[in-house]
Every structure is written in structure tokens, then in C-alpha cells.
Design an enzyme around this catalytic site. Structure first.
Site, PDB file in Angstrom:
ATOM      1  N   ASP A  49       4.873  12.432  25.577  1.00 49.37           N
ATOM      2  CA  ASP A  49       5.763  13.218  26.440  1.00 49.37           C
ATOM      3  C   ASP A  49       5.889  14.631  25.883  1.00 49.37           C
ATOM      4  O   ASP A  49       6.505  14.842  24.839  1.00 49.37           O
ATOM      5  CB  ASP A  49       7.133  12.535  26.493  1.00 49.37           C
ATOM      6  N   ASP A  50       5.265  15.585  26.567  1.00 47.37           N
ATOM      7  CA  ASP A  50       5.318  17.008  26.200  1.00 47.37           C
ATOM      8  C   ASP A  50       4.446  17.361  24.991  1.00 47.37           C
ATOM      9  O   ASP A  50       4.684  18.377  24.330  1.00 47.37           O
ATOM     10  CB  ASP A  50       6.754  17.479  25.926  1.00 47.37           C
ATOM     11  N   CYS A  87       6.924  16.085  34.073  1.00 46.09           N
ATOM     12  CA  CYS A  87       6.704  14.664  33.810  1.00 46.09           C
ATOM     13  C   CYS A  87       6.664  13.753  35.025  1.00 46.09           C
ATOM     14  O   CYS A  87       5.710  12.998  35.208  1.00 46.09           O
ATOM     15  CB  CYS A  87       7.716  14.153  32.796  1.00 46.09           C
ATOM     16  N   ARG A  91       3.639  11.110  36.305  1.00 48.37           N
ATOM     17  CA  ARG A  91       3.802   9.660  36.241  1.00 48.37           C
ATOM     18  C   ARG A  91       3.628   9.020  37.610  1.00 48.37           C
ATOM     19  O   ARG A  91       3.108   7.902  37.723  1.00 48.37           O
ATOM     20  CB  ARG A  91       5.167   9.343  35.608  1.00 48.37           C
ATOM     21  N   LYS A 149       9.270   5.517  28.738  1.00 45.15           N
ATOM     22  CA  LYS A 149       9.967   6.340  29.725  1.00 45.15           C
ATOM     23  C   LYS A 149       9.400   6.123  31.124  1.00 45.15           C
ATOM     24  O   LYS A 149       8.192   6.157  31.318  1.00 45.15           O
ATOM     25  CB  LYS A 149       9.847   7.816  29.316  1.00 45.15           C
ATOM     26  N   HIS A 151      11.239   7.440  34.632  1.00 47.56           N
ATOM     27  CA  HIS A 151      11.507   8.700  35.326  1.00 47.56           C
ATOM     28  C   HIS A 151      11.014   8.697  36.779  1.00 47.56           C
ATOM     29  O   HIS A 151      10.674   9.735  37.317  1.00 47.56           O
ATOM     30  CB  HIS A 151      10.871   9.876  34.549  1.00 47.56           C
ATOM     31  N   HIS A 241       9.146  14.760  23.113  1.00 50.96           N
ATOM     32  CA  HIS A 241      10.162  15.420  23.943  1.00 50.96           C
ATOM     33  C   HIS A 241      11.421  15.679  23.126  1.00 50.96           C
ATOM     34  O   HIS A 241      11.819  14.854  22.317  1.00 50.96           O
ATOM     35  CB  HIS A 241      10.485  14.520  25.142  1.00 50.96           C
ATOM     36  N   ASP A 347       1.726  13.867  29.262  1.00 55.97           N
ATOM     37  CA  ASP A 347       2.116  13.927  30.673  1.00 55.97           C
ATOM     38  C   ASP A 347       2.127  15.338  31.245  1.00 55.97           C
ATOM     39  O   ASP A 347       2.109  15.519  32.459  1.00 55.97           O
ATOM     40  CB  ASP A 347       3.480  13.254  30.892  1.00 55.97           C
ATOM     41  N   ASN A 348       2.183  16.343  30.408  1.00 58.79           N
ATOM     42  CA  ASN A 348       2.135  17.746  30.848  1.00 58.79           C
ATOM     43  C   ASN A 348       1.955  18.602  29.609  1.00 58.79           C
ATOM     44  O   ASN A 348       1.771  18.078  28.508  1.00 58.79           O
ATOM     45  CB  ASN A 348       3.403  18.157  31.612  1.00 58.79           C
ATOM     46  N   LYS A 407       4.535  23.930  29.633  1.00 57.65           N
ATOM     47  CA  LYS A 407       5.100  23.033  30.645  1.00 57.65           C
ATOM     48  C   LYS A 407       5.840  23.797  31.748  1.00 57.65           C
ATOM     49  O   LYS A 407       6.561  24.743  31.482  1.00 57.65           O
ATOM     50  CB  LYS A 407       6.074  22.065  29.963  1.00 57.65           C
TER      51      LYS A 407
END
Length: 587
Positions: A49-50, A87, A91, A149, A151, A241, A347-348, A407
Site C-alpha cells: 500500500d503506497d 487505492c 483494488r 486492506k 477499501h 501506508h 496499489d499506486n 500518488k
């Protein structure tokens, strides 16, 4: 599989198809004899994540990531892999194989614009009319597990168990503490979790997100090991993250590592990337973002505080890698690794927005008060279980090396992710692919084809023949790949990309780049290649119509021109290399 096929149906009538497809996949994907043709592979999808493009050692970073590096070096590293700019759109595309605008996440629900509210494609939850890859695979006899996660929706009909996952341990929200249920000002003051479809009020003892997600996943797989059914495991780590938090034994692993500052770190990463073959020899770093000062211009205390942010971030990434290693050890020890396909990506792009600073700049008093009221934000506490700190734009630009921005942007720094694909015996293992233009929505059809489920009803393109070395690019036909996030627009075909970034981070106009030769997007080719620019803009407009894109009338970027320092003017043709201005707030 048809969208009408529901969980638990269709297993028997597909057996002949599965056998033939698996035989084909084994022929092109694996070395001879690596796996029985009729033995369906396990799938382990690991999402950070990130994480930034160059954070891993195998992609040029200085952070110690030996387990992911081993997968990368033995498997295939793909450099032109696209994800969403944030994110939840990513996803949504991962789960469905469809563009995010078609499945309810045309925008992050936290940032939905007034003119998008209530519109098809902008519900803020994953569309229940489109089957997820978990539903498809579970319907074909796979065990389906998730830890991490989500989301993609809070209500009972939108949580992981309702969307095809047999077992889960899930953070439902966008973000929160890595040690407890303290949430974030984005959406949730107290984080929501589910376990096996039930909302829980208490976390396991000794909870730390990265460790606990790994342990839960191991437990899910172990429970059913040996029953003859393959598994689909979605390990969606919350790290790195913010808040940047690590176990106390990891707090000082990178002490002093970043005392030379961000310009030095970016230059070192680019040099290693060229040596590894991750980027073209012609790649140049984009100018430092105009609101980032030179590291040397900071006072001594400010330098120490800034470097400390990156030290904690690096420790989080190394700890993530350590837990990936624990996952791999379990699979290897139990004899399951050899028949497991592993994918790893982020994810990004890296997160350059500091929530506390952003709230202050936008004069959002409630948001700016949330963090000091719920976390310890003092320097002395940074990295600890009760603290909150983010690492900010300067270090995010390092993580995004060699790209522009981070991001939230449609420049490469926001939407390009490192991709590792691994399976024992891969024909083209040990290579780096800089040719294939790939996308996160390709993953679902790839897994479906390898499992023998059929990849119909999805927009993504299967990678089975690509990974097996039969083709070099799933979009070798020049098919355009489009995307839209917060009003930021992009389209890529071949080596060329057109991008529209709203002000202040862009220019509210279409720019054109050759992102193979110039991944940093330092030279706008609009004037020298007007026909290419026109063709790509037309391709984007077709993408927009086909996917029901509604451009927001209120952007994520609104108001920032009033709180950021003025941006120096940039000629439409871009700056010649070596003559870029020094974008320092001290100038």
C-alpha cells in the site's frame, strides 16, 4: 465465466475446459515437467500500500528487501505496469478485471465530486453485478482467502466474504493505525475489521498489521492443506501506508542512512536502475517538484527530522519484506511453493501528501485536529505504536524514481508500479521486461485462464502467453490504455503517453511523452509530434465514452494553488535536458 455463474456452481461442466486450458498454460508458461498439466496452480497475490516504484532492491532501491528481490531475480520484473492513481480504484480493477468506472469506483468515495454523486460507476462500493475473481475461482473449486486492506465497501453485502472470500481477516477502511483500531481523518475515527464475514471489536493479541495479516493467511491455508483443492490468497498489506509505525526493534535500522538528503538518494537510485536495466540509459530525473526545497537549505534540526521520516518508512518496507519471507518459508516448508504463482505490486505510487500539513494548508480544522487528538505527533514519538507521521512529498519523489510526481497523479509517479511475477520453472525467469504495457485489470483474466475458469466478460488482457514467452506484450497491437482519476487523465499506446494533469500539479492541457525513453516525462513532445498527440487524445475520448467517465466538477486538487508557492512557468515544449530550472522554494 459468465457473470450469471454464482459461487459453487459450474464446477463439473467446466472440467474438460479446465484440463485443456491448463495443458495450454503449462505448455507456454512453465518449463517442461514443472507441473502436471491437470494440476491447477495456487495463486498468491501480494499488494503493498503506497510503495514506490524504486523502493525494492531489485528495482534500484537501497532498502533491504532480500525476499522480494529473490522472487524478482528468479521470476520476471515488469517495468511498464499500470495501476490506479489511488487505492480503491486499483483494488476494484484487481478484483474484477474491469475499468474502475464500470464497477463503482470511478472515484474514491472519500473524494466523490457533487456531479458524480448517485451516478452509475460512482457508488463508492464494488458493483455486486460484476463477479470478483474470488467469486469466479471459488465457483470453480478454489479456496479463497483474504488478509489485509479491503477499501471496497463497508456494509454486509460488500465485505470480502460477501464477494467470494471463504476466509478473511480484513481492515475494511482506507487507513488507520498499524497497532490498534485508531482510524484516520479520511473517513473513520475507529477502524472497522471483519473476520470470516463478522465485524469484530477486538484485535488479536500482539497485533501489528503486517505480521498479523501474514499469520492469518498462513493459518487459512494451513487449515485446508492437503484436501486437494488449490487456493487463491489475496495478501493486501497495509504497509507502508501512513502512519509510519514499526515494531520497536525495527525503529533504528536505518539511522543515518538518509542524512545526505533526497536529491542524493534520487540520483543514486537512478544510477542503480540504469545498471540493473530497469530503465533506459536515456532516462533522466524530472526536476525536483517546485515546492520541495533543497535539502541543504533546511536548518540542521529540520534535516534530522526529515531524514527520520524516511528512516521509519524504509524500516516499514524492510519489515514487509521480512513477512513476505515468512509467507514463502511456510509455503516452501509445506511443499506448496512449487505450484504457487506469486504476483507482487503496489496499489499506486508513493504517498506524498502529508495529511496533517494538507489539513493545515486547506484550513480544515477538524482534520488537522484529528491526528494530535488521537496520535502522538511529536518528533520523539515518530515510528512508535501510538504515533503519527507521514514522509511527505520530498521522499515520495525519491520512492517514485525515475518518475514525475506521486500518488494521486496521472504522471508516471502516481500510476506505475513495480510488478514481480514468479513461479518455479518459468521459461523466462530471471528477465526484466521493459516492453509489455500491462495493467492491474489484466490480473483477473490471467488467473482465470490459468485456473481453467475462462476469462470472458472482462476488459483486461490475459498474460498467460506473455509470461510464457510466446508474446512480448499483451498490447503489442497498439491498443490504447486509458485512465482518469480526480480529473487527471492519461492514455498510453506503445511507447507514447498523453496526459492531462489539472493545476497546480499540471498545466490543464494535454502533454505528450515517450515514456520508454523518457520515463521521467521531462520532454513534452506535443509540438514535434502533433499527429501522435491528436491520435492519443482521440483514443482517450473513446475510453471516456466507453467507460462512462464523468469528469468531476470539484477536484482533489482544488484550492492547492492558494496554499502552494507559485510554480515557475514551463514552456510548452518542455526544457532541454540539463537546462531545467532549480525548483526550490528558496529561489
Amino acid at each position: 465465466m459468465d457473470a450469471a455463474v454464482t459461487v459453487g456452481a459450474g464446477i463439473v461442466r467446466r472440467r474438460c475446459l479446465q484440463t485443456s486450458v491448463l495443458a495450454l498454460a503449462a505448455t507456454f508458461f512453465l518449463a517442461p515437467g514443472a507441473v502436471e498439466a491437470a494440476q491447477r496452480p495456487n495463486f498468491l497475490i501480494i499488494v503493498a500500500d503506497d510503495l514506490g516504484f524504486s523502493d525494492l532492491g531489485a528495482f534500484g532501491g537501497e532498502i533491504r528487501t532480500p525476499n522480494l528481490d529473490r522472487l524478482a531475480i528468479q521470476g520476471v520484473r515488469f517495468t511498464d505496469f499500470y495501476v490506479g492513481a489511488t487505492c480503491s480504484p486499483t483494488r476494484a480493477m484487481l478484483m474484477t478485471g474491469m475499468d474502475n468506472h464500470r464497477v463503482g469506483l470511478g472515484n474514491m468515495y472519500e473524494q466523490t465530486a457533487p456531479n458524480q454523486l448517485g451516478r452509475i460507476g460512482y457508488t463508492g462500493v464494488l458493483n455486486t453485478q460484476i463477479p470478483t475473481i474470488a467469486e469466479r475461482l471459488r465457483g470453480d473449486g478454489y479456496h479463497t482467502y483474504m488478509a489485509g486492506k479491503w477499501h471496497l465497501g463497508h456494509s454486509p453485502e460488500h465485505i470480502p466474504q460477501a464477494r467470494g472470500f471463504e476466509r478473511d481477516f480484513t481492515l475494511i477502511n482506507a487507513a488507520g493505525s498499524h497497532f490498534d483500531m485508531t482510524g484516520s481523518a479520511i473517513e473513520n475515527e475507529v477502524s472497522e475489521f471483519t473476520e470470516d464475514g463478522k465485524y469484530i471489536k477486538k484485535l488479536p493479541p500482539n497485533y501489528y498489521s503486517t505480521r498479523t495479516y501474514t499469520e492469518k493467511m498462513v493459518g487459512f491455508i494451513e487449515k485446508n492443506r492437503g484436501d486437494g483443492r488449490p487456493f487463491f490468497a489475496y495478501l493486501a498489506y497495509q504497509a507502508p501506508h501512513d502512519p509510519l509505525q514499526v515494531p520497536k526493534d525495527w525503529l533504528w535500522k536505518y539511522k543515518g542512512k538518509y542524512d545526505y538528503g533526497w536529491d542524493w538518494a534520487r540520483a543514486q537510485r537512478l544510477q542503480r536502475m540504469k545498471k540493473l536495466g530497469i530503465v533506459a540509459p536515456t532516462a533522466q530525473l524530472p526536476p525536483r517538484l517546485w515546492y520541495i526545497p533543497e535539502f541543504a537549505d533546511l536548518l540542521g534540526a529540520a534535516q534530522a527530522q526529515s531524514a527520520r521520516r524516511m528512516e521509519i518508512y524504509a524500516a516499514m518496507v524492510e519489515y514487509l519484506d521480512f513477512q513476505v519471507g515468512e509467507m514463502l518459508k511456510y509455503l516452501e516448508k509445506t511443499g506448496q511453493l512449487d505450484n504457487t504463482v506469486i504476483l507482487f505490486f503496489s496499489d499506486n505510487g508513493p504517498e506524498g501528501n502529508d495529511p496533517i500539513q494538507n489539513a493545515k494548508q486547506r484550513k480544515a480544522l477538524a482534520a488537522s485536529a484529528f491526528y494530535p487528538n488521537n496520535y502522538d505527533t511529536h518528533f520523539e514519538a515518530w515510528g512508535r505504536s501510538y504515533s503519527y507521521v507521514a514522509y511527505g512529498a520530498a521522499w515520495a519523489q525519491v520512492s517514485a524514481t525515475p518518475f514525475n510526481a506521486y500518488k494521486g497523479s496521472a504522471y508516471e509517479g502516481g500510476i506505475r508500479s513495480p510488478l514481480i511475477v514468479w513461479q518455479k520453472g518459468m521459461k523466462n525467469g530471471g528477465t526484466i521486461n521493459r516492453q509489455a504495457v500491462m495493467h492491474v485489470m489484466d490480473i483477473a483474466p490471467t488467473l482465470a485462464e490459468m485456473a481453467g475458469s475462462g476469462a470472458t466478460g472482462m476488459q483486461g488482457r490475459s498474460w498467460v502467453s506473455l509470461i510464457g514467452g510466446r508474446t512480448s506484450d499483451p498490447r503489442a497491437d497498439g491498443a490504447a490504455l486509458g485512465g482518469q482519476y480526480f480529473g487527471a487523465r492519461m492514455v498510453r499506446s506503445g511507447s507514447y503517453k498523453a496526459v492531462w494533469m489539472p493545476k497546480p500539479f499540471g498545466f490543464d492541457r494535454w502533454e505528450l511523452f515517450d515514456v520508454r525513453q523518457d520515463p521521467g516525462e521531462t520532454r513534452d513532445l506535443s509540438q514535434s509530434h502533433p499527429s501522435k498527440r491528436k491520435a492519443l487524445i482521440a483514443a482517450y475520448e473513446r475510453y471516456e465514452r466507453a467507460n462512462g467517465v464523468i469528469l468531476p466538477n470539484r477536484s482533489f486538487y482544488d484550492g492547492l494553488e492558494q496554499v502552494l508557492p507559485p510554480r515557475p512557468p514551463v514552456p510548452a515544449s518542455g526544457f532541454p535536458r540539463g537546462q531545467e530550472p532549480n525548483y526550490s522554494t528558496s529561489n
